[in-house]
Design an enzyme around this catalytic site. Structure first.
Site, PDB file in Angstrom:
ATOM      1  N   THR A 144      31.804   0.324  24.472  1.00 37.51           N
ATOM      2  CA  THR A 144      32.261   0.940  23.393  1.00 37.51           C
ATOM      3  C   THR A 144      31.571   2.359  23.274  1.00 37.51           C
ATOM      4  O   THR A 144      30.409   2.786  23.726  1.00 37.51           O
ATOM      5  CB  THR A 144      32.021   0.168  22.090  1.00 37.51           C
ATOM      6  OG1 THR A 144      30.656  -0.040  21.992  1.00 37.51           O
ATOM      7  CG2 THR A 144      32.675  -1.279  22.249  1.00 37.51           C
ATOM      8  N   ASP A 145      32.112   3.320  22.217  1.00 31.51           N
ATOM      9  CA  ASP A 145      31.559   4.278  21.891  1.00 31.51           C
ATOM     10  C   ASP A 145      30.816   4.129  20.707  1.00 31.51           C
ATOM     11  O   ASP A 145      30.410   2.890  20.215  1.00 31.51           O
ATOM     12  CB  ASP A 145      32.567   5.529  21.726  1.00 31.51           C
ATOM     13  CG  ASP A 145      33.565   4.967  20.485  1.00 31.51           C
ATOM     14  OD1 ASP A 145      33.332   4.123  19.696  1.00 31.51           O
ATOM     15  OD2 ASP A 145      34.644   5.748  20.579  1.00 31.51           O
ATOM     16  N   ALA A 146      30.150   5.144  20.097  1.00 31.44           N
ATOM     17  CA  ALA A 146      29.444   5.075  18.811  1.00 31.44           C
ATOM     18  C   ALA A 146      29.921   4.442  17.759  1.00 31.44           C
ATOM     19  O   ALA A 146      29.394   3.730  17.018  1.00 31.44           O
ATOM     20  CB  ALA A 146      28.648   6.322  18.615  1.00 31.44           C
TER      21      ALA A 146
END
Length: 151
Positions: free
Chosen positions: A21-23
């Protein structure tokens, strides 16, 4: 997930981890391609072939082209089903239609098509798919006897 030809598409289960995932906790777009690659690898394994053994026989499969369409985001901890359906079998290549579904609500998240080429491991030049592997692919895809013409 039934394929258009009535054959059950191969399905691989996986889960979204933090590293995917991203942030914001949403799966980074390129990771869908990784999920699909893993499904193709597991499909090959389910057919009785292991990529490391094939490499020892001077055979590799490489992605020639990829197309992906994104519909909805997957998030951290989602359980996914990734399908791999063989839709075309040529002398030295095959095409997969793939989809990524979220299990809990059966939402289609991403779908794509991949042309995968069979090459020699020593020089990356095209080579014919060996007969036993071709038969396994044809049977798995419900393709019957495929023409070996054209790639």
């Amino acid at each position: 997930m039934r394929a258009q030809n009535g054959v059950q598409a191969f399905a691989h289960q996986c889960r979204v981890y933090y590293e995917d995932t991203d942030a914001g906790g949403v799966v980074y777009y390129v990771n869908y391609l990784k999920f699909m690659e893993r499904a193709r690898t597991e499909h090959l394994r389910a057919l009785g072939f292991v990529q490391s053994q094939l490499a020892g026989e001077n055979l590799l499969f490489v992605v020639h082209s990829a197309e992906a369409r994104y519909h909805a985001p997957a998030r951290l901890d989602d359980e996914l089903t990734v399908t791999a359906e063989i839709t075309e079998l040529n002398r030295a290549s095959l095409r997969f239609k793939q989809q990524v579904w979220r299990v809990k609500d059966t939402t289609l998240l991403c779908e794509g098509q991949f042309m995968v080429a069979c090459v020699r491991a020593d020089n990356f030049r095209p080579r014919a798919i060996p007969p036993a592997l071709r038969t396994a692919f044809a049977d798995a895809g419900g393709l019957g006897k495929q023409s070996s013409a054209g790639d």
